[in-house]
Design a protein around this motif. Structure first.
Motif, PDB file in Angstrom:
ATOM      1  N   VAL B  44      -0.766  -4.365 -13.303  1.00  0.00           N
ATOM      2  CA  VAL B  44      -0.331  -5.202 -12.190  1.00  0.00           C
ATOM      3  C   VAL B  44      -1.443  -5.203 -11.155  1.00  0.00           C
ATOM      4  O   VAL B  44      -1.993  -4.149 -10.832  1.00  0.00           O
ATOM      5  CB  VAL B  44       0.979  -4.676 -11.558  1.00  0.00           C
ATOM      6  CG1 VAL B  44       1.381  -5.532 -10.376  1.00  0.00           C
ATOM      7  CG2 VAL B  44       2.084  -4.642 -12.575  1.00  0.00           C
ATOM      8  N   ILE B  45      -1.787  -6.375 -10.696  1.00  0.00           N
ATOM      9  CA  ILE B  45      -2.791  -6.479  -9.641  1.00  0.00           C
ATOM     10  C   ILE B  45      -2.159  -7.157  -8.439  1.00  0.00           C
ATOM     11  O   ILE B  45      -1.537  -8.216  -8.570  1.00  0.00           O
ATOM     12  CB  ILE B  45      -4.035  -7.245 -10.117  1.00  0.00           C
ATOM     13  CG1 ILE B  45      -4.776  -6.426 -11.177  1.00  0.00           C
ATOM     14  CG2 ILE B  45      -4.970  -7.561  -8.950  1.00  0.00           C
ATOM     15  CD1 ILE B  45      -6.049  -7.055 -11.662  1.00  0.00           C
ATOM     16  N   VAL B  46      -2.259  -6.527  -7.299  1.00  0.00           N
ATOM     17  CA  VAL B  46      -1.716  -7.099  -6.067  1.00  0.00           C
ATOM     18  C   VAL B  46      -2.892  -7.400  -5.148  1.00  0.00           C
ATOM     19  O   VAL B  46      -3.672  -6.506  -4.823  1.00  0.00           O
ATOM     20  CB  VAL B  46      -0.751  -6.116  -5.363  1.00  0.00           C
ATOM     21  CG1 VAL B  46      -0.144  -6.758  -4.136  1.00  0.00           C
ATOM     22  CG2 VAL B  46       0.324  -5.643  -6.316  1.00  0.00           C
ATOM     23  N   ASN B  47      -3.025  -8.645  -4.777  1.00  0.00           N
ATOM     24  CA  ASN B  47      -4.052  -9.033  -3.820  1.00  0.00           C
ATOM     25  C   ASN B  47      -3.358  -9.370  -2.527  1.00  0.00           C
ATOM     26  O   ASN B  47      -2.355 -10.084  -2.539  1.00  0.00           O
ATOM     27  CB  ASN B  47      -4.771 -10.288  -4.299  1.00  0.00           C
ATOM     28  CG  ASN B  47      -5.885  -9.962  -5.250  1.00  0.00           C
ATOM     29  OD1 ASN B  47      -6.808  -9.249  -4.897  1.00  0.00           O
ATOM     30  ND2 ASN B  47      -5.786 -10.465  -6.471  1.00  0.00           N
ATOM     31  N   TYR B  48      -3.858  -8.862  -1.425  1.00  0.00           N
ATOM     32  CA  TYR B  48      -3.224  -9.239  -0.172  1.00  0.00           C
ATOM     33  C   TYR B  48      -4.246  -9.382   0.934  1.00  0.00           C
ATOM     34  O   TYR B  48      -5.368  -8.885   0.837  1.00  0.00           O
ATOM     35  CB  TYR B  48      -2.149  -8.231   0.230  1.00  0.00           C
ATOM     36  CG  TYR B  48      -2.725  -6.947   0.744  1.00  0.00           C
ATOM     37  CD1 TYR B  48      -3.026  -5.917  -0.127  1.00  0.00           C
ATOM     38  CD2 TYR B  48      -3.019  -6.804   2.093  1.00  0.00           C
ATOM     39  CE1 TYR B  48      -3.617  -4.768   0.336  1.00  0.00           C
ATOM     40  CE2 TYR B  48      -3.595  -5.648   2.566  1.00  0.00           C
ATOM     41  CZ  TYR B  48      -3.899  -4.631   1.689  1.00  0.00           C
ATOM     42  OH  TYR B  48      -4.489  -3.512   2.144  1.00  0.00           O
ATOM     43  N   SER B  63      -9.615 -12.521  10.584  1.00  0.00           N
ATOM     44  CA  SER B  63      -9.808 -11.132  10.176  1.00  0.00           C
ATOM     45  C   SER B  63      -9.364 -10.230  11.310  1.00  0.00           C
ATOM     46  O   SER B  63      -9.626 -10.495  12.469  1.00  0.00           O
ATOM     47  CB  SER B  63     -11.270 -10.874   9.819  1.00  0.00           C
ATOM     48  OG  SER B  63     -12.049 -10.951  10.986  1.00  0.00           O
ATOM     49  N   SER B  64      -8.637  -9.207  10.961  1.00  0.00           N
ATOM     50  CA  SER B  64      -8.148  -8.295  11.984  1.00  0.00           C
ATOM     51  C   SER B  64      -8.521  -6.888  11.561  1.00  0.00           C
ATOM     52  O   SER B  64      -7.803  -6.263  10.789  1.00  0.00           O
ATOM     53  CB  SER B  64      -6.646  -8.446  12.151  1.00  0.00           C
ATOM     54  OG  SER B  64      -6.132  -9.383  11.248  1.00  0.00           O
ATOM     55  N   SER B  88      -7.193  -4.401   6.118  1.00  0.00           N
ATOM     56  CA  SER B  88      -6.403  -5.619   6.286  1.00  0.00           C
ATOM     57  C   SER B  88      -6.470  -6.541   5.074  1.00  0.00           C
ATOM     58  O   SER B  88      -5.696  -7.471   4.950  1.00  0.00           O
ATOM     59  CB  SER B  88      -6.864  -6.354   7.525  1.00  0.00           C
ATOM     60  OG  SER B  88      -8.174  -6.810   7.326  1.00  0.00           O
ATOM     61  N   GLU B  89      -7.415  -6.272   4.202  1.00  0.00           N
ATOM     62  CA  GLU B  89      -7.519  -7.115   3.037  1.00  0.00           C
ATOM     63  C   GLU B  89      -7.779  -6.211   1.846  1.00  0.00           C
ATOM     64  O   GLU B  89      -8.586  -5.294   1.931  1.00  0.00           O
ATOM     65  CB  GLU B  89      -8.694  -8.072   3.231  1.00  0.00           C
ATOM     66  CG  GLU B  89      -8.705  -9.185   2.243  1.00  0.00           C
ATOM     67  CD  GLU B  89      -9.731 -10.250   2.582  1.00  0.00           C
ATOM     68  OE1 GLU B  89     -10.262 -10.239   3.713  1.00  0.00           O
ATOM     69  OE2 GLU B  89     -10.014 -11.066   1.712  1.00  0.00           O
TER      70      GLU B  89
END
Lengths: 207, 217
Positions: B44-48, B63-64, B88-89
């Motif tokens: 499973v790959i989660v990108n956020y 961008s924070s 944050s990313e």
């Protein structure tokens, strides 16, 4: 040595990955509303599919809004549905799932939001004449995709039934325990109440 | 030179890839969970990507740097597989070892006491063969177009087989539950009948002796 050909292939794969299919299963607490946003380009076809897996009467309110707040699709208390639309304008589309009508049942909702066509196999873009092998690879891919879709449906139905069966099992257990206790208490109580009627008559008779 | 320019396009596409994903809003202290029902040995790959609401411009800051995300992944036995703070990313990947419902929870590391500001979370979850990056496979194994296509088909079939095995496992659990309900209903009805008969007999006997003692009969 990495040849430019690999990079082009890589590039094609990445472009294809822009076709998005998001599948999410989330919990929807009582009287809550959950919204998801997705950017869609003009004239792109998108499909929204949802199903309530558990909770209450297995229903949910669904509302799909376009970029100018216009309603594209709305359903009240639906258990599952699928809606395909073509975006009239580019922009942010909003899907909201609402459980606001329910005060205590907490739900599990599955959602699949697919934007664009189902992605073809990498490397097939630009190829005009396909060999027989390529054509059959493509048709296998198509069939596999429909297998996956059916499997997902099956899985959700199975999950729904399984959870209901587990619920039933537990309820049967609790109900039987409660009912047995009730029978015992009522039987003993009856006897004592009946005895009590005769016990009170005695001093009255003696007078 | 050509390679370099293609590579930069590649990087741009990776960035666009996520900002094109679905997003939702959460409060700064809110917690959001998603459930993935998956077979075992599945990737499973989660990108956020998280963006903080900017009250000055009324929009979301691209961008924070101050905001981090706690990501927690729990397996069907409620054991934590992964619990970390990310920036944050980010991209999280894990492999399931037990089949079932995996819960992926996200919340920000914000120390705000009340849900102060809004966060916009872009999220993309890829499961099974969708999680395979074929770009990398091509680079690593130098496959031709056709080989790659066959490879993808094989991966897809493998994922379907895993899912089917898992289906079998779940069907077994379902059947066990139903059988347990069935036997419980049977035993309960037998027990209930016995309890009723016993209680009836006891009531009669007890009342009879009571009336006899009172000389009412």
């Amino acid at each position: 040595m990495i040849t430019p050909k690999y990079f082009i292939l890589l590039f094609v794969i990445l472009v294809l990955r822009l076709v998005k299919a998001t599948e999410l299963t989330f919990e929807l607490p009582d009287s809550a509303k959950e919204c998801f946003y997705q950017e869609i380009q003009k004239n792109v076809t998108a499909t929204l599919e949802f199903q309530v897996v558990t909770g209450g009467q297995y229903d949910v309110d669904v509302h799909l809004q376009g970029p100018q707040k216009q309603t594209l699709y709305q359903q009240i208390k639906m258990q599952f549905d699928s809606h395909t639309f073509t975006a009239p304008v580019a922009g942010i589309y909003t899907v909201c799932f609402s459980n606001e009508f329910s005060t205590f049942s907490h739900k599990l909702v599955y959602m699949d939001f697919q934007v664009g066509e189902e992605s073809p196999l990498p490397g097939l873009v630009g190829a005009t004449v396909l060999t027989q092998l390529e054509t059959s690879a493509q048709s296998i891919h198509k069939s596999l995709n429909s297998i996956v879709d059916l499997q997902t449906h099956h899985r959700l139905k199975e999950a729904q039934s399984r959870k209901r069966a587990e619920d039933l099992n537990e309820r049967v257990l609790w109900w039987s325990v409660t009912e047995t206790l009730c029978v015992l208490v009522i039987s003993v109580g009856q006897v004592f109440i009946l005895k009590n009627f005769f016990a009170e008559k005695k001093p009255f008779n003696l007078k | 030179m050509l390679l370099k320019s293609i590579f930069s396009v590649f990087v741009i596409f990776v960035v666009i890839d996520l900002s094109n994903a679905l997003y939702f809003h959460i409060g700064e202290t809110e917690r959001k969970c998603f459930i993935e029902e998956i077979p075992d040995e599945t990737n499973v790959i989660v990108n956020y990507k998280v963006e903080l609401y900017d009250p000055r411009s009324g929009g979301f800051m691209p961008s924070s740097p101050g905001i981090g995300m706690h990501v927690e992944v729990r397996d069907p036995d409620d054991k934590t597989i992964l619990s970390r703070v990310y920036s944050s990313e980010g991209k999280i990947s894990f492999t399931s070892h037990t089949p079932g419902e995996h819960v992926i929870c996200m919340y920000s590391n914000s120390s705000a006491w009340f849900s102060g500001s809004q966060l916009r979370v872009h999220l993309d979850i890829q499961v099974g063969e969708h999680a395979i990056n074929y770009g990398e496979v091509v680079q690593k194994e130098k496959l031709s177009d056709l080989q790659l296509r066959i490879r993808q088909l094989l991966d897809q079939v493998e994922q379907i087989t895993k899912e089917q095995n898992y289906q079998r496992y779940r069907e077994e659990r379902f059947r066990q539950t139903s059988e347990s309900t069935n036997s419980r209903v049977l035993w309960w009805s037998v027990t209930q009948t016995a309890v009723l008969l016993l209680m009836g007999a006891w009531q009669m006997k007890h009342l009879k002796s009571f009336f006899e003692a009172k000389k009412l009969v």
